[in-house]
Design a protein around this motif. Sequence first.
Motif, PDB file in Angstrom:
ATOM      1  N   THR A  97      19.480  43.621 -17.610  1.00 40.19           N
ATOM      2  CA  THR A  97      18.713  44.199 -16.428  1.00 40.19           C
ATOM      3  C   THR A  97      19.485  44.378 -15.156  1.00 40.19           C
ATOM      4  O   THR A  97      19.116  45.427 -14.591  1.00 40.19           O
ATOM      5  CB  THR A  97      17.871  42.833 -15.847  1.00 40.19           C
ATOM      6  N   LYS A 100      20.685  47.952 -15.972  1.00 37.38           N
ATOM      7  CA  LYS A 100      19.533  48.856 -15.878  1.00 37.38           C
ATOM      8  C   LYS A 100      19.150  48.990 -14.481  1.00 37.38           C
ATOM      9  O   LYS A 100      18.868  50.192 -13.830  1.00 37.38           O
ATOM     10  CB  LYS A 100      18.452  48.273 -16.448  1.00 37.38           C
ATOM     11  N   LEU A 120      12.515  41.738 -10.580  1.00 34.60           N
ATOM     12  CA  LEU A 120      13.049  42.135 -12.038  1.00 34.60           C
ATOM     13  C   LEU A 120      14.069  41.150 -12.698  1.00 34.60           C
ATOM     14  O   LEU A 120      13.918  40.895 -13.898  1.00 34.60           O
ATOM     15  CB  LEU A 120      13.315  43.437 -12.134  1.00 34.60           C
ATOM     16  N   SER A 124      13.681  38.555 -15.880  1.00 33.94           N
ATOM     17  CA  SER A 124      14.762  38.343 -16.911  1.00 33.94           C
ATOM     18  C   SER A 124      15.230  36.921 -17.167  1.00 33.94           C
ATOM     19  O   SER A 124      15.358  36.519 -18.216  1.00 33.94           O
ATOM     20  CB  SER A 124      15.756  39.746 -16.771  1.00 33.94           C
TER      21      SER A 124
END
Length: 261
Positions: A97, A100, A120, A124
């Motif tokens: 993550t 990303k 986010l 995760s």
Amino acid sequence: MRSLSQTTDWNEEEVKVLMKSTYYSQRKDINKGTDMKTLTEEWPFLFQESGMEVHFKDLTGIPLKETFLNSIDRKGSRLLNFMKNVCATKNKRVLQTVTKLQVLRGQTNGCSEDVKDMILLLLSYFDEKEELLLHYVEETSLAKDVELENLPVTPCIIVCGPSCYAAVRFMLSVDRQIANDDITTFITAVCLMFGSYYCFNIHYPSELASVLEFLQRCFFVINPEKGTKVAEKKNKKRVPVNPRVFTLISDLSDHEWRETL
């Protein structure tokens, strides 16, 4: 208020006064189980930032957005630092993550971008279901274009764009009803989503239990000594604090203490 909501020049302070003076009637409708479609029609400002602020504070004693922003200022960067530099070395999904997000975020900076990273990364870290919290639609989608049957029943942020970072706007869905179709910032969307759980007596889904409780305790500063908002499961013992949330809070505190040595 129904008439005011149809105009574009309503006065925010007037709305706050009206919301406060009708709080009892709002709670009465909510507590008797009025369906969400009717609530959005009868109490349209309850789903707007200014209206929910009033209701949430009367209900909990906590100023919703002010508390969240203050917590972000004090804890946000520390949490992100811990996630990116400690958790990413131990948790493969968090590392993926982080990588990303570096691409998605690009060169953009700011508090709202930090909150997107934070949400986010928490998803995760706790390995919980992003699709129950964030539902992505086309950038040009209107409320009528959203396929309601694909939405979760619990409060959800609809992202109008390919990612949180590229979104042009956000919507709020509660009980598969579009409650607000024009939210301009992710921070406001998070506050409305979280506030909906309290204002409408909704339990946290077990698939998002850790993320929501972490936000509740660390960023909205709601710390009951007993009781939980997680939907109850049969044959499962209830605990006052989610152990996974407690572990993250403890590890974060320990890391900060070590950093000061």
